[in-house]
Motif scaffolding. Sequence first.
Motif, PDB file in Angstrom:
ATOM      1  N   THR A  30       0.897 -33.299  21.034  1.00  0.00           N
ATOM      2  CA  THR A  30       2.173 -33.456  20.329  1.00  0.00           C
ATOM      3  C   THR A  30       1.959 -32.932  18.914  1.00  0.00           C
ATOM      4  O   THR A  30       1.052 -33.392  18.214  1.00  0.00           O
ATOM      5  CB  THR A  30       2.580 -34.944  20.266  1.00  0.00           C
ATOM      6  OG1 THR A  30       2.799 -35.408  21.605  1.00  0.00           O
ATOM      7  CG2 THR A  30       3.846 -35.142  19.455  1.00  0.00           C
ATOM      8  N   VAL A  31       2.749 -31.947  18.518  1.00  0.00           N
ATOM      9  CA  VAL A  31       2.579 -31.353  17.195  1.00  0.00           C
ATOM     10  C   VAL A  31       3.842 -31.565  16.376  1.00  0.00           C
ATOM     11  O   VAL A  31       4.952 -31.293  16.842  1.00  0.00           O
ATOM     12  CB  VAL A  31       2.239 -29.845  17.287  1.00  0.00           C
ATOM     13  CG1 VAL A  31       2.081 -29.251  15.899  1.00  0.00           C
ATOM     14  CG2 VAL A  31       0.973 -29.627  18.108  1.00  0.00           C
ATOM     15  N   GLY A  53       2.686 -29.367  24.440  1.00  0.00           N
ATOM     16  CA  GLY A  53       3.525 -30.179  25.318  1.00  0.00           C
ATOM     17  C   GLY A  53       4.776 -30.702  24.644  1.00  0.00           C
ATOM     18  O   GLY A  53       5.876 -30.603  25.184  1.00  0.00           O
ATOM     19  N   THR A  54       4.608 -31.256  23.438  1.00  0.00           N
ATOM     20  CA  THR A  54       5.749 -31.812  22.707  1.00  0.00           C
ATOM     21  C   THR A  54       5.717 -31.321  21.269  1.00  0.00           C
ATOM     22  O   THR A  54       4.700 -31.457  20.575  1.00  0.00           O
ATOM     23  CB  THR A  54       5.716 -33.359  22.711  1.00  0.00           C
ATOM     24  OG1 THR A  54       5.675 -33.809  24.067  1.00  0.00           O
ATOM     25  CG2 THR A  54       6.930 -33.939  22.024  1.00  0.00           C
ATOM     26  N   LEU A  55       6.813 -30.745  20.845  1.00  0.00           N
ATOM     27  CA  LEU A  55       6.961 -30.305  19.457  1.00  0.00           C
ATOM     28  C   LEU A  55       7.986 -31.203  18.790  1.00  0.00           C
ATOM     29  O   LEU A  55       9.115 -31.329  19.268  1.00  0.00           O
ATOM     30  CB  LEU A  55       7.480 -28.866  19.413  1.00  0.00           C
ATOM     31  CG  LEU A  55       6.513 -27.716  19.185  1.00  0.00           C
ATOM     32  CD1 LEU A  55       7.279 -26.403  19.086  1.00  0.00           C
ATOM     33  CD2 LEU A  55       5.686 -27.915  17.934  1.00  0.00           C
ATOM     34  N   LEU A  56       7.582 -31.835  17.691  1.00  0.00           N
ATOM     35  CA  LEU A  56       8.527 -32.592  16.878  1.00  0.00           C
ATOM     36  C   LEU A  56       8.917 -31.681  15.721  1.00  0.00           C
ATOM     37  O   LEU A  56       8.076 -31.325  14.893  1.00  0.00           O
ATOM     38  CB  LEU A  56       7.873 -33.875  16.346  1.00  0.00           C
ATOM     39  CG  LEU A  56       7.166 -34.774  17.363  1.00  0.00           C
ATOM     40  CD1 LEU A  56       6.501 -35.961  16.658  1.00  0.00           C
ATOM     41  CD2 LEU A  56       8.140 -35.258  18.412  1.00  0.00           C
ATOM     42  N   ALA A 119       1.687 -37.709  16.230  1.00  0.00           N
ATOM     43  CA  ALA A 119       1.240 -36.315  16.302  1.00  0.00           C
ATOM     44  C   ALA A 119      -0.265 -36.189  16.544  1.00  0.00           C
ATOM     45  O   ALA A 119      -1.054 -36.994  16.051  1.00  0.00           O
ATOM     46  CB  ALA A 119       1.619 -35.595  15.016  1.00  0.00           C
ATOM     47  N   THR A 120      -0.622 -35.165  17.299  1.00  0.00           N
ATOM     48  CA  THR A 120      -2.026 -34.775  17.434  1.00  0.00           C
ATOM     49  C   THR A 120      -2.448 -34.021  16.178  1.00  0.00           C
ATOM     50  O   THR A 120      -3.551 -34.208  15.658  1.00  0.00           O
ATOM     51  CB  THR A 120      -2.219 -33.856  18.661  1.00  0.00           C
ATOM     52  OG1 THR A 120      -1.512 -34.391  19.778  1.00  0.00           O
ATOM     53  CG2 THR A 120      -3.690 -33.701  19.009  1.00  0.00           C
ATOM     54  N   VAL A 121      -1.573 -33.143  15.708  1.00  0.00           N
ATOM     55  CA  VAL A 121      -1.778 -32.341  14.500  1.00  0.00           C
ATOM     56  C   VAL A 121      -0.441 -32.259  13.768  1.00  0.00           C
ATOM     57  O   VAL A 121       0.614 -32.244  14.407  1.00  0.00           O
ATOM     58  CB  VAL A 121      -2.248 -30.904  14.841  1.00  0.00           C
ATOM     59  CG1 VAL A 121      -2.420 -30.068  13.582  1.00  0.00           C
ATOM     60  CG2 VAL A 121      -3.538 -30.914  15.644  1.00  0.00           C
ATOM     61  N   LYS A 144      -4.772 -38.152  10.583  1.00  0.00           N
ATOM     62  CA  LYS A 144      -4.332 -37.015  11.390  1.00  0.00           C
ATOM     63  C   LYS A 144      -4.685 -35.710  10.680  1.00  0.00           C
ATOM     64  O   LYS A 144      -4.554 -35.615   9.449  1.00  0.00           O
ATOM     65  CB  LYS A 144      -2.809 -37.064  11.589  1.00  0.00           C
ATOM     66  CG  LYS A 144      -2.319 -38.315  12.283  1.00  0.00           C
ATOM     67  CD  LYS A 144      -2.707 -38.337  13.747  1.00  0.00           C
ATOM     68  CE  LYS A 144      -2.127 -39.584  14.411  1.00  0.00           C
ATOM     69  NZ  LYS A 144      -2.257 -39.565  15.863  1.00  0.00           N
ATOM     70  N   PRO A 145      -5.109 -34.706  11.430  1.00  0.00           N
ATOM     71  CA  PRO A 145      -5.368 -33.406  10.807  1.00  0.00           C
ATOM     72  C   PRO A 145      -4.070 -32.761  10.332  1.00  0.00           C
ATOM     73  O   PRO A 145      -3.060 -32.786  11.038  1.00  0.00           O
ATOM     74  CB  PRO A 145      -6.028 -32.588  11.926  1.00  0.00           C
ATOM     75  CG  PRO A 145      -5.785 -33.317  13.188  1.00  0.00           C
ATOM     76  CD  PRO A 145      -5.417 -34.730  12.859  1.00  0.00           C
TER      77      PRO A 145
END
Length: 248
Positions: A30-31, A53-56, A119-121, A144-145
């Motif tokens: 998720t970004v 997969g998922t864009l915010l 978020a992942t990134v 989070k990065p």
Amino acid sequence: MNDDQLLRYSRHILLPEIDVPGQQAIVDSTVLVIGAGGLGSPAAMYLASAGVGTLLLADGDTVDLTNLQRQILHTTEGVGRLKVESGRDTLARMNPETRVEVLAERLEDAALDAAVARATVVLDCCDNFATRHAVNRACVKHRKPLVSGAAVRFDGQVSVFDLREATNPCYHCLFPEGEDVEETRCAVMGIFAPLTGIVGSLQAAEALKLIAGCGEPLVGRLLIIDGLSMNLRTVRYGRDPACAVCAA
Ligand SMILES: [Zn+2]
């Protein structure tokens, strides 16, 4: 991944540094992209085409005619629409596998906190110091990065703040709040269209590297792009042990 996904992402999977596990990590990620303008446009497009997969996608603005010279998520028909909705439609045409969630606001406080937590990134593609510092604080809090990019006139900058490691510098270590140089907005200063594409694409590249766990991200290094001479250089910087944001 199903057969269609294995085919769609086959040129990534062919890269030994990414391979199936790296692409699976991208598909599962998720970004959060803050800003659907000049930097957010190419960044979101590469993240979606690459299979995130998922864009915010967060932005409170509407598309203006002066945006179209560089904000390639948006088309002439999109003038007057919310940027996040115009962007979501463009991304859906590129890759229906990517789920795009729109946040039609300038992310602040609880909403920013909640989005960063998921978020992942995180990609900072905004255009003002107040948001940059708020995003950094949330990324430090949630470890989070953060991939930060900036572009104005012919000048661009990219750096990565990998806050999963407490020993890495944060945005505030590099650019302390209050010492911000006068804000230089595209609206006043002008901006060379492809420079936003270069910087936004670099942000997508760094984000995908972080997710797939390959290569060496721009941690502790500020990449400076001079679009007129097309000289690229990196400047090293360290963590500020007295940083008001990340020091314990
Ligand atoms: Zn710091």
